[in-house]
Design a protein around this motif. Structure first.
Motif, PDB file in Angstrom:
ATOM      1  N   ALA A   1       2.045 -11.181  -1.176  1.00  0.00           N
ATOM      2  CA  ALA A   1       3.333 -10.763  -0.622  1.00  0.00           C
ATOM      3  C   ALA A   1       4.443 -10.895  -1.658  1.00  0.00           C
ATOM      4  O   ALA A   1       5.322 -10.030  -1.761  1.00  0.00           O
ATOM      5  CB  ALA A   1       3.659 -11.599   0.615  1.00  0.00           C
ATOM      6  N   ARG A   2       4.398 -11.968  -2.438  1.00  0.00           N
ATOM      7  CA  ARG A   2       5.421 -12.168  -3.464  1.00  0.00           C
ATOM      8  C   ARG A   2       5.362 -11.070  -4.516  1.00  0.00           C
ATOM      9  O   ARG A   2       6.395 -10.629  -5.022  1.00  0.00           O
ATOM     10  CB  ARG A   2       5.244 -13.550  -4.103  1.00  0.00           C
ATOM     11  N   ALA A   3       4.151 -10.603  -4.821  1.00  0.00           N
ATOM     12  CA  ALA A   3       4.019  -9.512  -5.785  1.00  0.00           C
ATOM     13  C   ALA A   3       4.642  -8.231  -5.243  1.00  0.00           C
ATOM     14  O   ALA A   3       5.279  -7.468  -5.976  1.00  0.00           O
ATOM     15  CB  ALA A   3       2.547  -9.296  -6.117  1.00  0.00           C
ATOM     16  N   ILE A   4       4.466  -7.976  -3.953  1.00  0.00           N
ATOM     17  CA  ILE A   4       5.070  -6.796  -3.327  1.00  0.00           C
ATOM     18  C   ILE A   4       6.590  -6.886  -3.394  1.00  0.00           C
ATOM     19  O   ILE A   4       7.276  -5.925  -3.755  1.00  0.00           O
ATOM     20  CB  ILE A   4       4.594  -6.663  -1.868  1.00  0.00           C
ATOM     21  N   LEU A   5       7.135  -8.052  -3.065  1.00  0.00           N
ATOM     22  CA  LEU A   5       8.588  -8.235  -3.099  1.00  0.00           C
ATOM     23  C   LEU A   5       9.128  -8.088  -4.521  1.00  0.00           C
ATOM     24  O   LEU A   5      10.147  -7.423  -4.742  1.00  0.00           O
ATOM     25  CB  LEU A   5       8.946  -9.608  -2.527  1.00  0.00           C
ATOM     26  N   ALA A   6       8.446  -8.682  -5.484  1.00  0.00           N
ATOM     27  CA  ALA A   6       8.903  -8.593  -6.871  1.00  0.00           C
ATOM     28  C   ALA A   6       8.867  -7.157  -7.372  1.00  0.00           C
ATOM     29  O   ALA A   6       9.778  -6.714  -8.092  1.00  0.00           O
ATOM     30  CB  ALA A   6       8.036  -9.480  -7.764  1.00  0.00           C
ATOM     31  N   ARG A   7       7.845  -6.424  -6.983  1.00  0.00           N
ATOM     32  CA  ARG A   7       7.720  -5.027  -7.398  1.00  0.00           C
ATOM     33  C   ARG A   7       8.842  -4.173  -6.818  1.00  0.00           C
ATOM     34  O   ARG A   7       9.169  -3.106  -7.342  1.00  0.00           O
ATOM     35  CB  ARG A   7       6.354  -4.498  -6.956  1.00  0.00           C
ATOM     36  N   ASN A   8       9.426  -4.646  -5.740  1.00  0.00           N
ATOM     37  CA  ASN A   8      10.482  -3.898  -5.069  1.00  0.00           C
ATOM     38  C   ASN A   8      11.873  -4.454  -5.351  1.00  0.00           C
ATOM     39  O   ASN A   8      12.809  -4.210  -4.581  1.00  0.00           O
ATOM     40  CB  ASN A   8      10.214  -3.851  -3.558  1.00  0.00           C
ATOM     41  N   GLY A   9      12.017  -5.171  -6.462  1.00  0.00           N
ATOM     42  CA  GLY A   9      13.350  -5.525  -6.929  1.00  0.00           C
ATOM     43  C   GLY A   9      13.891  -6.866  -6.472  1.00  0.00           C
ATOM     44  O   GLY A   9      15.065  -7.162  -6.730  1.00  0.00           O
ATOM     45  N   PHE A  10      13.077  -7.678  -5.832  1.00  0.00           N
ATOM     46  CA  PHE A  10      13.553  -8.981  -5.383  1.00  0.00           C
ATOM     47  C   PHE A  10      13.169 -10.076  -6.378  1.00  0.00           C
ATOM     48  O   PHE A  10      12.102 -10.031  -6.991  1.00  0.00           O
ATOM     49  CB  PHE A  10      12.948  -9.349  -4.022  1.00  0.00           C
ATOM     50  N   SER A  11      14.042 -11.072  -6.515  1.00  0.00           N
ATOM     51  CA  SER A  11      13.676 -12.296  -7.208  1.00  0.00           C
ATOM     52  C   SER A  11      13.040 -13.214  -6.180  1.00  0.00           C
ATOM     53  O   SER A  11      13.243 -13.056  -4.967  1.00  0.00           O
ATOM     54  CB  SER A  11      14.906 -12.961  -7.825  1.00  0.00           C
TER      55      SER A  11
ATOM     56  N   LEU B   1       4.240  -4.693   3.321  1.00  0.00           N
ATOM     57  CA  LEU B   1       4.021  -6.090   3.687  1.00  0.00           C
ATOM     58  C   LEU B   1       3.259  -6.208   5.006  1.00  0.00           C
ATOM     59  O   LEU B   1       2.312  -6.990   5.121  1.00  0.00           O
ATOM     60  CB  LEU B   1       5.365  -6.818   3.796  1.00  0.00           C
ATOM     61  N   VAL B   2       3.664  -5.418   5.989  1.00  0.00           N
ATOM     62  CA  VAL B   2       2.995  -5.461   7.291  1.00  0.00           C
ATOM     63  C   VAL B   2       1.546  -4.988   7.163  1.00  0.00           C
ATOM     64  O   VAL B   2       0.623  -5.592   7.725  1.00  0.00           O
ATOM     65  CB  VAL B   2       3.763  -4.596   8.313  1.00  0.00           C
ATOM     66  N   GLY B   3       1.332  -3.900   6.418  1.00  0.00           N
ATOM     67  CA  GLY B   3      -0.020  -3.390   6.242  1.00  0.00           C
ATOM     68  C   GLY B   3      -0.926  -4.389   5.551  1.00  0.00           C
ATOM     69  O   GLY B   3      -2.096  -4.560   5.930  1.00  0.00           O
ATOM     70  N   ALA B   4      -0.400  -5.078   4.544  1.00  0.00           N
ATOM     71  CA  ALA B   4      -1.193  -6.081   3.828  1.00  0.00           C
ATOM     72  C   ALA B   4      -1.503  -7.268   4.739  1.00  0.00           C
ATOM     73  O   ALA B   4      -2.615  -7.815   4.709  1.00  0.00           O
ATOM     74  CB  ALA B   4      -0.452  -6.540   2.579  1.00  0.00           C
ATOM     75  N   TYR B   5      -0.532  -7.679   5.570  1.00  0.00           N
ATOM     76  CA  TYR B   5      -0.786  -8.781   6.495  1.00  0.00           C
ATOM     77  C   TYR B   5      -1.863  -8.409   7.501  1.00  0.00           C
ATOM     78  O   TYR B   5      -2.746  -9.220   7.815  1.00  0.00           O
ATOM     79  CB  TYR B   5       0.493  -9.184   7.225  1.00  0.00           C
ATOM     80  N   ARG B   6      -1.827  -7.194   7.982  1.00  0.00           N
ATOM     81  CA  ARG B   6      -2.801  -6.784   8.994  1.00  0.00           C
ATOM     82  C   ARG B   6      -4.225  -6.774   8.450  1.00  0.00           C
ATOM     83  O   ARG B   6      -5.179  -6.884   9.210  1.00  0.00           O
ATOM     84  CB  ARG B   6      -2.432  -5.406   9.545  1.00  0.00           C
ATOM     85  N   LYS B   7      -4.378  -6.639   7.135  1.00  0.00           N
ATOM     86  CA  LYS B   7      -5.721  -6.739   6.550  1.00  0.00           C
ATOM     87  C   LYS B   7      -6.265  -8.153   6.685  1.00  0.00           C
ATOM     88  O   LYS B   7      -7.476  -8.353   6.734  1.00  0.00           O
ATOM     89  CB  LYS B   7      -5.678  -6.319   5.080  1.00  0.00           C
ATOM     90  N   THR B   8      -5.371  -9.130   6.752  1.00  0.00           N
ATOM     91  CA  THR B   8      -5.801 -10.520   6.930  1.00  0.00           C
ATOM     92  C   THR B   8      -5.894 -10.885   8.408  1.00  0.00           C
ATOM     93  O   THR B   8      -6.510 -11.883   8.753  1.00  0.00           O
ATOM     94  CB  THR B   8      -4.822 -11.492   6.244  1.00  0.00           C
TER      95      THR B   8
END
Length: 256
Positions: A239-249, A37-44
Protein backbone atom coordinates in the motif's frame (compact mmCIF):
# COMPACT_ATOMS: atom_id res chain seq x y z
CA UNK A 1 -28.79 15.21 1.87
CA UNK A 2 -29.89 14.61 5.48
CA UNK A 3 -32.79 12.41 4.34
CA UNK A 4 -30.44 10.40 2.12
CA UNK A 5 -28.06 9.82 5.02
CA UNK A 6 -30.92 8.64 7.24
CA UNK A 7 -32.13 6.18 4.60
CA UNK A 8 -28.60 4.90 4.00
CA UNK A 9 -28.04 4.46 7.73
CA UNK A 10 -31.32 2.55 8.14
CA UNK A 11 -30.51 0.25 5.20
CA UNK A 12 -27.01 -0.43 6.46
CA UNK A 13 -28.05 -1.21 10.03
CA UNK A 14 -30.73 -3.62 8.78
CA UNK A 15 -28.00 -5.92 7.44
CA UNK A 16 -26.04 -8.32 9.64
CA UNK A 17 -22.54 -6.96 10.33
CA UNK A 18 -20.75 -9.59 8.26
CA UNK A 19 -22.99 -8.89 5.24
CA UNK A 20 -22.60 -5.12 5.26
CA UNK A 21 -20.41 -3.46 2.64
CA UNK A 22 -17.70 -1.31 4.15
CA UNK A 23 -18.46 2.31 3.31
CA UNK A 24 -15.25 4.30 3.01
CA UNK A 25 -15.14 8.10 3.11
CA UNK A 26 -11.92 9.17 1.35
CA UNK A 27 -10.35 12.58 0.84
CA UNK A 28 -10.45 13.75 -2.77
CA UNK A 29 -6.66 13.70 -3.14
CA UNK A 30 -6.89 9.90 -2.97
CA UNK A 31 -9.19 9.81 -5.97
CA UNK A 32 -6.46 8.73 -8.34
CA UNK A 33 -5.19 5.78 -6.30
CA UNK A 34 -8.05 4.67 -4.02
CA UNK A 35 -9.35 2.13 -6.55
CA UNK A 36 -5.90 0.58 -6.74
CA UNK A 37 -5.66 0.45 -2.94
CA UNK A 38 -9.10 -1.14 -2.61
CA UNK A 39 -8.39 -3.63 -5.39
CA UNK A 40 -5.09 -4.66 -3.81
CA UNK A 41 -6.75 -5.08 -0.40
CA UNK A 42 -9.47 -7.26 -1.86
CA UNK A 43 -6.81 -9.66 -3.15
CA UNK A 44 -5.91 -10.26 0.50
CA UNK A 45 -9.58 -10.40 1.59
CA UNK A 46 -11.72 -11.70 -1.31
CA UNK A 47 -14.94 -11.53 0.73
CA UNK A 48 -14.55 -7.79 1.33
CA UNK A 49 -16.96 -5.38 -0.33
CA UNK A 50 -15.83 -1.78 -0.14
CA UNK A 51 -17.79 1.20 -1.43
CA UNK A 52 -15.83 4.46 -1.64
CA UNK A 53 -17.12 8.02 -1.57
CA UNK A 54 -14.74 10.88 -2.36
CA UNK A 55 -15.05 14.42 -1.06
CA UNK A 56 -13.75 17.14 1.22
CA UNK A 57 -12.51 15.88 4.57
CA UNK A 58 -14.38 18.58 6.49
CA UNK A 59 -17.67 17.59 4.88
CA UNK A 60 -17.11 13.92 5.74
CA UNK A 61 -16.24 14.90 9.30
CA UNK A 62 -19.59 16.65 9.66
CA UNK A 63 -21.49 13.75 8.09
CA UNK A 64 -19.85 11.09 10.26
CA UNK A 65 -20.37 13.19 13.38
CA UNK A 66 -24.06 13.33 12.47
CA UNK A 67 -24.37 9.57 12.01
CA UNK A 68 -23.44 8.83 8.40
CA UNK A 69 -22.63 5.09 8.21
CA UNK A 70 -19.09 5.34 6.84
CA UNK A 71 -17.03 2.62 8.50
CA UNK A 72 -13.63 4.05 7.60
CA UNK A 73 -12.59 7.67 7.20
CA UNK A 74 -9.45 8.50 5.21
CA UNK A 75 -8.89 12.17 5.92
CA UNK A 76 -6.45 14.61 4.36
CA UNK A 77 -6.02 16.10 7.84
CA UNK A 78 -5.30 14.09 11.00
CA UNK A 79 -7.28 16.57 13.06
CA UNK A 80 -10.67 15.52 11.68
CA UNK A 81 -10.44 11.83 12.68
CA UNK A 82 -8.85 12.87 15.96
CA UNK A 83 -11.86 15.06 16.69
CA UNK A 84 -14.24 12.22 15.80
CA UNK A 85 -12.48 10.03 18.34
CA UNK A 86 -12.87 12.70 21.03
CA UNK A 87 -16.58 12.94 20.19
CA UNK A 88 -17.02 9.18 20.52
CA UNK A 89 -17.86 8.81 16.83
CA UNK A 90 -14.69 6.82 16.04
CA UNK A 91 -12.21 4.51 17.75
CA UNK A 92 -9.15 6.54 18.71
CA UNK A 93 -7.06 3.39 19.09
CA UNK A 94 -7.30 2.85 15.33
CA UNK A 95 -6.11 6.34 14.33
CA UNK A 96 -3.37 5.76 11.75
CA UNK A 97 -1.23 8.24 9.82
CA UNK A 98 -0.95 6.94 6.29
CA UNK A 99 0.61 9.74 4.22
CA UNK A 100 1.87 13.30 4.01
CA UNK A 101 0.71 15.60 1.23
CA UNK A 102 2.35 18.53 -0.57
CA UNK A 103 0.84 21.43 -2.45
CA UNK A 104 1.95 22.57 -5.88
CA UNK A 105 1.32 25.48 -8.21
CA UNK A 106 -0.07 24.11 -11.47
CA UNK A 107 -1.04 25.72 -14.77
CA UNK A 108 -2.05 24.49 -18.21
CA UNK A 109 -1.66 27.99 -19.67
CA UNK A 110 1.62 28.05 -21.66
CA UNK A 111 2.08 31.74 -20.79
CA UNK A 112 2.22 30.99 -17.06
CA UNK A 113 5.35 29.58 -15.42
CA UNK A 114 4.60 28.12 -11.95
CA UNK A 115 8.33 28.17 -11.20
CA UNK A 116 7.99 31.93 -10.66
CA UNK A 117 6.30 31.10 -7.36
CA UNK A 118 3.31 32.34 -5.43
CA UNK A 119 4.19 36.01 -5.87
CA UNK A 120 3.38 35.73 -9.58
CA UNK A 121 -0.26 35.06 -8.69
CA UNK A 122 -0.48 38.71 -7.70
CA UNK A 123 2.14 40.34 -9.91
CA UNK A 124 1.52 38.65 -13.27
CA UNK A 125 -1.36 40.48 -15.05
CA UNK A 126 -2.08 37.36 -17.11
CA UNK A 127 -3.20 35.54 -13.96
CA UNK A 128 -6.88 36.48 -13.72
CA UNK A 129 -8.18 33.52 -11.70
CA UNK A 130 -6.48 31.36 -9.08
CA UNK A 131 -8.11 28.10 -8.00
CA UNK A 132 -7.83 26.75 -4.47
CA UNK A 133 -9.92 24.28 -2.49
CA UNK A 134 -12.23 25.59 0.20
CA UNK A 135 -10.00 26.45 3.20
CA UNK A 136 -12.89 25.80 5.60
CA UNK A 137 -13.55 22.17 4.66
CA UNK A 138 -10.59 21.01 2.53
CA UNK A 139 -7.16 20.57 4.16
CA UNK A 140 -5.37 21.38 0.89
CA UNK A 141 -7.34 24.62 0.69
CA UNK A 142 -6.26 25.40 4.23
CA UNK A 143 -2.65 24.69 3.25
CA UNK A 144 -2.97 26.94 0.19
CA UNK A 145 -4.26 29.79 2.34
CA UNK A 146 -1.49 29.24 4.90
CA UNK A 147 1.17 29.42 2.17
CA UNK A 148 -0.31 32.63 0.76
CA UNK A 149 -0.52 34.16 4.23
CA UNK A 150 3.06 33.13 4.98
CA UNK A 151 4.20 35.02 1.87
CA UNK A 152 2.00 38.05 2.60
CA UNK A 153 -0.18 37.48 -0.48
CA UNK A 154 -3.52 36.33 0.91
CA UNK A 155 -5.29 39.70 0.91
CA UNK A 156 -4.01 40.70 -2.53
CA UNK A 157 -4.94 37.39 -4.18
CA UNK A 158 -8.49 37.11 -2.80
CA UNK A 159 -10.20 39.00 -5.68
CA UNK A 160 -8.77 36.39 -8.08
CA UNK A 161 -9.79 33.30 -6.14
CA UNK A 162 -12.01 30.57 -7.54
CA UNK A 163 -12.85 28.17 -4.72
CA UNK A 164 -13.46 24.48 -5.31
CA UNK A 165 -15.47 22.29 -2.98
CA UNK A 166 -12.54 19.87 -2.84
CA UNK A 167 -9.14 19.39 -4.44
CA UNK A 168 -10.54 17.44 -7.40
CA UNK A 169 -12.89 20.27 -8.36
CA UNK A 170 -10.02 22.73 -7.90
CA UNK A 171 -7.97 20.81 -10.46
CA UNK A 172 -10.95 20.83 -12.83
CA UNK A 173 -11.02 24.63 -12.74
CA UNK A 174 -7.45 24.65 -14.05
CA UNK A 175 -8.07 21.89 -16.59
CA UNK A 176 -11.05 23.68 -18.10
CA UNK A 177 -9.34 27.07 -18.21
CA UNK A 178 -11.63 28.64 -15.62
CA UNK A 179 -8.45 29.48 -13.70
CA UNK A 180 -5.01 30.16 -15.10
CA UNK A 181 -3.31 28.69 -12.04
CA UNK A 182 -4.30 26.39 -9.22
CA UNK A 183 -2.79 25.44 -5.88
CA UNK A 184 -3.45 21.71 -5.88
CA UNK A 185 -2.19 18.57 -4.20
CA UNK A 186 0.99 17.11 -5.64
CA UNK A 187 -0.80 13.73 -5.70
CA UNK A 188 -3.41 15.13 -8.10
CA UNK A 189 -0.71 15.75 -10.67
CA UNK A 190 0.21 12.06 -10.61
CA UNK A 191 -3.16 11.03 -12.01
CA UNK A 192 -2.81 9.17 -15.30
CA UNK A 193 -4.88 11.73 -17.17
CA UNK A 194 -2.88 14.66 -15.74
CA UNK A 195 0.69 13.39 -16.01
CA UNK A 196 2.60 15.68 -18.31
CA UNK A 197 -0.30 18.12 -18.60
CA UNK A 198 0.82 21.71 -18.09
CA UNK A 199 3.60 22.70 -15.73
CA UNK A 200 3.89 22.65 -11.95
CA UNK A 201 6.22 23.68 -9.15
CA UNK A 202 6.09 22.45 -5.58
CA UNK A 203 5.25 25.17 -3.06
CA UNK A 204 8.06 25.48 -0.47
CA UNK A 205 6.86 23.95 2.78
CA UNK A 206 9.09 25.92 5.14
CA UNK A 207 7.00 27.55 7.84
CA UNK A 208 3.90 25.51 7.02
CA UNK A 209 2.28 22.78 9.09
CA UNK A 210 2.75 19.35 7.49
CA UNK A 211 -0.30 17.97 5.70
CA UNK A 212 -0.48 14.78 7.75
CA UNK A 213 -3.23 12.48 6.53
CA UNK A 214 -4.93 10.02 8.84
CA UNK A 215 -7.36 7.13 8.79
CA UNK A 216 -9.70 5.86 11.50
CA UNK A 217 -12.39 3.25 12.08
CA UNK A 218 -15.63 5.00 12.92
CA UNK A 219 -18.33 3.89 15.31
CA UNK A 220 -20.29 2.55 12.33
CA UNK A 221 -17.34 0.40 11.26
CA UNK A 222 -16.67 -1.16 14.66
CA UNK A 223 -18.51 -4.40 13.80
CA UNK A 224 -16.97 -4.83 10.35
CA UNK A 225 -13.68 -6.76 10.42
CA UNK A 226 -12.66 -5.24 7.09
CA UNK A 227 -12.64 -1.75 8.60
CA UNK A 228 -9.65 -2.59 10.79
CA UNK A 229 -8.30 -4.85 8.06
CA UNK A 230 -8.22 -2.09 5.46
CA UNK A 231 -6.52 0.33 7.86
CA UNK A 232 -3.87 -2.26 8.65
CA UNK A 233 -3.38 -2.83 4.94
CA UNK A 234 -2.59 0.88 4.41
CA UNK A 235 0.59 0.40 6.46
CA UNK A 236 1.87 -2.54 4.40
CA UNK A 237 4.77 -2.13 1.95
CA UNK A 238 2.41 -2.78 -0.97
CA UNK A 239 0.00 0.00 0.00
CA UNK A 240 2.84 2.39 0.81
CA UNK A 241 4.32 1.76 -2.63
CA UNK A 242 0.99 2.67 -4.24
CA UNK A 243 0.78 5.89 -2.21
CA UNK A 244 4.38 6.84 -2.97
CA UNK A 245 3.86 6.21 -6.68
CA UNK A 246 0.94 8.62 -6.55
CA UNK A 247 2.83 11.56 -5.10
CA UNK A 248 2.49 11.06 -1.35
CA UNK A 249 5.27 11.11 1.22
CA UNK A 250 5.09 8.36 3.83
CA UNK A 251 5.20 8.27 7.64
CA UNK A 252 8.36 6.65 8.98
CA UNK A 253 8.21 3.18 10.42
CA UNK A 254 4.63 2.43 9.39
CA UNK A 255 5.31 -0.68 7.32
CA UNK A 256 4.56 -3.99 8.98
Amino acid sequence: MKKLLILLLAWTLALPAQARPLLVAAASDLGYCIDELVGAYRKTAPDAELKVSLGASGNFFAQIRNGAPFGVFLSADMDYPRQLAKLGAADGATLTPYAFGRIALWSTDPRIDPARGLAALVRDPRVLRVAIANPVTAPYGRAARAALERDGLWTAVQPKLVVGENIAQTAQFVQTGNAQVGIVSFATLHATKLKGVGRYALVPHEGLAPIEQGAIVTKAGAGNPHAAGFLQYLSTPEARAILARNGFSLPEGAAR
